[in-house]
Motif scaffolding. Structure first.
Motif, short mmCIF file in Angstrom:
data_model
loop_
_atom_site.label_atom_id
_atom_site.label_comp_id
_atom_site.label_asym_id
_atom_site.label_seq_id
_atom_site.Cartn_x
_atom_site.Cartn_y
_atom_site.Cartn_z
N SER A 106 0.81 -1.21 0.00
CA SER A 106 0.00 0.00 0.00
C SER A 106 0.85 1.27 0.00
N GLY A 107 2.12 1.15 -0.37
CA GLY A 107 2.96 2.33 -0.46
C GLY A 107 3.88 2.54 0.73
N GLY A 108 3.98 1.56 1.60
CA GLY A 108 4.87 1.68 2.75
C GLY A 108 4.18 2.21 3.98
N SER A 109 4.89 2.18 5.08
CA SER A 109 4.31 2.58 6.35
C SER A 109 4.19 4.11 6.46
N TYR A 110 3.24 4.54 7.26
CA TYR A 110 3.01 5.96 7.53
C TYR A 110 2.22 6.07 8.82
N ASP A 111 2.12 7.26 9.36
CA ASP A 111 1.40 7.48 10.61
C ASP A 111 0.10 8.23 10.36
N THR A 112 -0.83 8.03 11.29
CA THR A 112 -2.03 8.85 11.34
C THR A 112 -1.93 9.77 12.55
N LYS A 113 -2.80 10.74 12.60
CA LYS A 113 -2.83 11.72 13.69
C LYS A 113 -4.10 11.52 14.51
N VAL A 114 -3.93 11.38 15.82
CA VAL A 114 -5.04 11.25 16.74
C VAL A 114 -5.08 12.50 17.61
N THR A 115 -6.24 13.14 17.69
CA THR A 115 -6.42 14.30 18.55
C THR A 115 -7.55 14.01 19.52
N MET A 116 -7.20 14.04 20.81
CA MET A 116 -8.19 13.85 21.88
C MET A 116 -8.39 15.19 22.57
N THR A 117 -9.66 15.56 22.76
CA THR A 117 -9.95 16.78 23.50
C THR A 117 -10.83 16.45 24.70
N PHE A 118 -10.66 17.23 25.75
CA PHE A 118 -11.36 17.03 27.01
C PHE A 118 -12.02 18.36 27.38
N GLU A 119 -13.34 18.34 27.52
CA GLU A 119 -14.08 19.56 27.81
C GLU A 119 -14.88 19.38 29.10
N ALA A 120 -14.60 20.23 30.07
CA ALA A 120 -15.37 20.22 31.31
C ALA A 120 -16.77 20.76 31.03
N LEU A 121 -17.79 20.00 31.39
CA LEU A 121 -19.17 20.43 31.18
C LEU A 121 -19.72 21.05 32.46
N GLU A 122 -20.72 21.88 32.32
CA GLU A 122 -21.29 22.60 33.46
C GLU A 122 -21.84 21.67 34.54
N ASP A 123 -22.25 20.47 34.16
CA ASP A 123 -22.84 19.55 35.13
C ASP A 123 -21.79 18.67 35.82
N GLY A 124 -20.49 18.95 35.60
CA GLY A 124 -19.43 18.19 36.25
C GLY A 124 -18.89 17.03 35.43
N ARG A 125 -19.56 16.71 34.33
CA ARG A 125 -19.09 15.64 33.46
C ARG A 125 -18.00 16.18 32.53
N THR A 126 -17.38 15.25 31.80
CA THR A 126 -16.35 15.60 30.83
C THR A 126 -16.74 15.06 29.47
N LEU A 127 -16.68 15.89 28.46
CA LEU A 127 -16.89 15.47 27.08
C LEU A 127 -15.52 15.15 26.49
#
Length: 153
Positions: free
Chosen positions: A84-105
């Motif tokens: 498939s053209g050799g190895s390569y990397d993908t990009k992973v982006t994780m975000t964490f958002e504090a919600l008003e009710d104390g939970r996390t998105l």
């Protein structure tokens, strides 16, 4: 158009607790990296993640960490064989958002696959994997249960 996706879920815990459950290798190994995680996620680090369903440690390059807000990783694409053209990397982006009710998105996006049948298949597989990670994280951090224990063996 290159395959890409984003998954998200709400965790009933404060943002710092959820963030730590991802960056701390001992906690991550308790619900996601069924073969273990080696190294804390810190900007500039390269750590390894091992999974029972995909044996062999994967190198994970930690590009950026903003405490309690964001983690950016690069790791090998699952379709990076010689045909498939050799190895390569993908990009992973994780975000964490504090919600008003104390939970996390928590949102996880992954991009960078080649626009090939193999790239599409790998993207769908990782979308499934990250969705499973969010489910396992929620159950682990809210109830202390390792949802993936024995799931793959």
């Amino acid at each position: 158009m290159s395959p890409a996706f984003r998954v998200a879920g709400r965790i009933n815990r404060p943002v710092h607790e959820v963030f730590e459950a991802v960056v701390d290798p001992a906690q991550l190994s308790g619900y996601f990296t069924t073969g273990g995680a080696n190294g804390r996620l810190e900007s500039g680090a390269t750590v390894t993640w091992d999974f029972a369903d995909f044996p062999g440690a994967f190198p994970v390059q930690v590009v950026e960490v903003v405490p309690d807000q964001k983690i950016v990783l690069h790791w090998p694409a699952a379709d990076g064989g010689a045909d498939s053209g050799g190895s390569y990397d993908t990009k992973v982006t994780m975000t964490f958002e504090a919600l008003e009710d104390g939970r996390t998105l928590v949102s996880i996006a992954e991009t960078g696959w080649r626009d090939t049948a193999a790239g599409q298949k790998a993207a769908f597989g990782n979308c499934e994997g990250w969705t499973g990670m969010l489910c396992a994280l929620k159950v682990y951090i809210e109830y202390g249960i390792n949802l993936r224990a024995g799931f793959y063996k």
